[in-house]
Design a protein around this motif. Structure first.
Motif, PDB file in Angstrom:
ATOM      1  N   GLN A  33       0.933  -1.233   0.090  1.00  0.00           N
ATOM      2  CA  GLN A  33       0.090  -0.019  -0.008  1.00  0.00           C
ATOM      3  C   GLN A  33       0.640   1.167   0.029  1.00  0.00           C
ATOM      4  O   GLN A  33       0.565   2.265  -0.678  1.00  0.00           O
ATOM      5  CB  GLN A  33      -1.091   0.022   1.303  1.00  0.00           C
ATOM      6  CG  GLN A  33      -2.241  -0.932   1.248  1.00  0.00           C
ATOM      7  CD  GLN A  33      -2.950  -0.984   2.302  1.00  0.00           C
ATOM      8  OE1 GLN A  33      -2.761  -0.199   3.415  1.00  0.00           O
ATOM      9  NE2 GLN A  33      -3.910  -1.756   2.251  1.00  0.00           N
ATOM     10  N   VAL A  34       2.202   1.268   0.740  1.00  0.00           N
ATOM     11  CA  VAL A  34       2.909   2.494   0.593  1.00  0.00           C
ATOM     12  C   VAL A  34       3.598   2.416  -0.617  1.00  0.00           C
ATOM     13  O   VAL A  34       3.524   3.931  -1.034  1.00  0.00           O
ATOM     14  CB  VAL A  34       3.857   2.321   2.080  1.00  0.00           C
ATOM     15  CG1 VAL A  34       5.074   3.251   1.757  1.00  0.00           C
ATOM     16  CG2 VAL A  34       3.275   2.281   3.145  1.00  0.00           C
ATOM     17  N   SER A  35       3.941   1.516  -1.229  1.00  0.00           N
ATOM     18  CA  SER A  35       4.449   1.700  -2.527  1.00  0.00           C
ATOM     19  C   SER A  35       3.518   2.189  -3.449  1.00  0.00           C
ATOM     20  O   SER A  35       3.809   3.039  -4.444  1.00  0.00           O
ATOM     21  CB  SER A  35       5.245   0.428  -3.304  1.00  0.00           C
ATOM     22  OG  SER A  35       4.058  -0.349  -3.322  1.00  0.00           O
ATOM     23  N   LYS A  36       2.001   1.998  -3.487  1.00  0.00           N
ATOM     24  CA  LYS A  36       1.175   2.497  -4.298  1.00  0.00           C
ATOM     25  C   LYS A  36       0.917   3.622  -4.251  1.00  0.00           C
ATOM     26  O   LYS A  36       0.891   4.620  -4.933  1.00  0.00           O
ATOM     27  CB  LYS A  36      -0.468   1.642  -4.244  1.00  0.00           C
ATOM     28  CG  LYS A  36      -0.337   0.258  -4.662  1.00  0.00           C
ATOM     29  CD  LYS A  36      -1.512  -0.362  -4.578  1.00  0.00           C
ATOM     30  CE  LYS A  36      -1.652  -1.926  -5.109  1.00  0.00           C
ATOM     31  NZ  LYS A  36      -2.875  -2.336  -4.724  1.00  0.00           N
ATOM     32  N   LEU A  37       0.899   4.354  -2.726  1.00  0.00           N
ATOM     33  CA  LEU A  37       0.860   5.785  -2.554  1.00  0.00           C
ATOM     34  C   LEU A  37       2.228   6.459  -2.829  1.00  0.00           C
ATOM     35  O   LEU A  37       1.889   7.722  -3.386  1.00  0.00           O
ATOM     36  CB  LEU A  37       0.314   6.006  -0.861  1.00  0.00           C
ATOM     37  CG  LEU A  37      -0.982   5.286  -0.393  1.00  0.00           C
ATOM     38  CD1 LEU A  37      -0.751   5.242   1.180  1.00  0.00           C
ATOM     39  CD2 LEU A  37      -2.072   6.329  -0.966  1.00  0.00           C
ATOM     40  N   LYS A  38       3.088   5.834  -2.838  1.00  0.00           N
ATOM     41  CA  LYS A  38       4.014   6.766  -3.258  1.00  0.00           C
ATOM     42  C   LYS A  38       4.261   6.903  -4.995  1.00  0.00           C
ATOM     43  O   LYS A  38       4.458   7.840  -5.364  1.00  0.00           O
ATOM     44  CB  LYS A  38       5.599   6.023  -2.919  1.00  0.00           C
ATOM     45  CG  LYS A  38       6.086   5.906  -1.531  1.00  0.00           C
ATOM     46  CD  LYS A  38       7.153   5.385  -1.184  1.00  0.00           C
ATOM     47  CE  LYS A  38       7.773   5.627   0.130  1.00  0.00           C
ATOM     48  NZ  LYS A  38       9.031   5.161   0.400  1.00  0.00           N
ATOM     49  N   HIS A  42       4.033  10.359  -6.787  1.00  0.00           N
ATOM     50  CA  HIS A  42       4.733  10.797  -7.755  1.00  0.00           C
ATOM     51  C   HIS A  42       4.093  11.453  -9.113  1.00  0.00           C
ATOM     52  O   HIS A  42       4.396  12.320  -9.821  1.00  0.00           O
ATOM     53  CB  HIS A  42       5.818   9.925  -8.236  1.00  0.00           C
ATOM     54  CG  HIS A  42       6.741  10.075  -9.320  1.00  0.00           C
ATOM     55  ND1 HIS A  42       7.624  10.954  -8.966  1.00  0.00           N
ATOM     56  CD2 HIS A  42       6.939   9.704 -10.522  1.00  0.00           C
ATOM     57  CE1 HIS A  42       8.390  11.178 -10.125  1.00  0.00           C
ATOM     58  NE2 HIS A  42       8.153  10.122 -11.016  1.00  0.00           N
ATOM     59  N   LYS A  43       2.882  10.431  -9.323  1.00  0.00           N
ATOM     60  CA  LYS A  43       2.110  11.019 -10.611  1.00  0.00           C
ATOM     61  C   LYS A  43       1.621  12.326 -10.329  1.00  0.00           C
ATOM     62  O   LYS A  43       1.181  13.039 -11.095  1.00  0.00           O
ATOM     63  CB  LYS A  43       1.161   9.960 -10.855  1.00  0.00           C
ATOM     64  CG  LYS A  43       1.591   8.623 -11.233  1.00  0.00           C
ATOM     65  CD  LYS A  43       0.652   7.771 -11.631  1.00  0.00           C
ATOM     66  CE  LYS A  43       1.325   6.537 -12.081  1.00  0.00           C
ATOM     67  NZ  LYS A  43       0.065   5.418 -12.215  1.00  0.00           N
TER      68      LYS A  43
END
Length: 155
Positions: A33-38, A42-43
């Motif tokens: 979930q943290v990587s998806k939010l990062k 970025h987008k």
């Protein structure tokens, strides 16, 4: 006795293994979930950078000047557009506002006689007091009762 301790130790080991695996998989889920939010952050930052660049392009002074000349008929300010202070209308006389407010909030004995007819401006309710005349109190002595009874009968 020793077998009971062995069974309890095995059950404790199994319970701790289950807890460790559940913690591991929960941690992996949260890391995903943290990587998806990062990546989403970025987008969004890239989109903000594109919008800022577009804003700078649209607000260039040469582009704005061309748009103004095309769509708005402006002319330079001349002396005929200016006015003098004497051309302005005179300010209306305001009078003594504080004195008027003090007279309106004064108690009835403090009010001047000229302000007695003016309505109150303090938001309070104006009351009119009516006076009634009362008869003097009679004493309840037998003699006074007989006298008042005889005067009533003669009427």
């Amino acid at each position: 006795m020793i077998r009971l301790l062995n069974v309890l130790a095995v059950l404790g080991l199994v319970a701790s293994a289950i807890y460790a695996y559940s913690t591991k998989y929960e941690t992996l889920n949260l890391a995903g979930q943290v990587s998806k939010l990062k990546s989403q952050l970025h987008k969004e930052r890239q989109a903000i950078a594109v919008l800022r660049a577009e804003w700078q392009l649209l607000t260039r002074p040469d582009r704005l000047q061309a748009a103004v000349e095309k769509h708005i008929a402006l002319e330079p300010i001349g002396t005929e557009h200016l006015a003098r202070l004497s051309d302005l209308p005179a300010r209306p006389e305001r009078g003594d506002e504080i004195g008027r407010l003090l007279a309106a909030t004064a108690t009835p004995k403090e009010k001047p006689s000229s302000a007695a007819g003016e309505p109150r401006t303090t938001g309070s309710i104006t009351r009119t007091v009516t006076t009634t005349t009362t008869r003097p109190a009679t004493t309840h002595t037998p003699k006074a009762a007989a006298t008042s009874a005889s005067t009533t009968a003669s009427r």
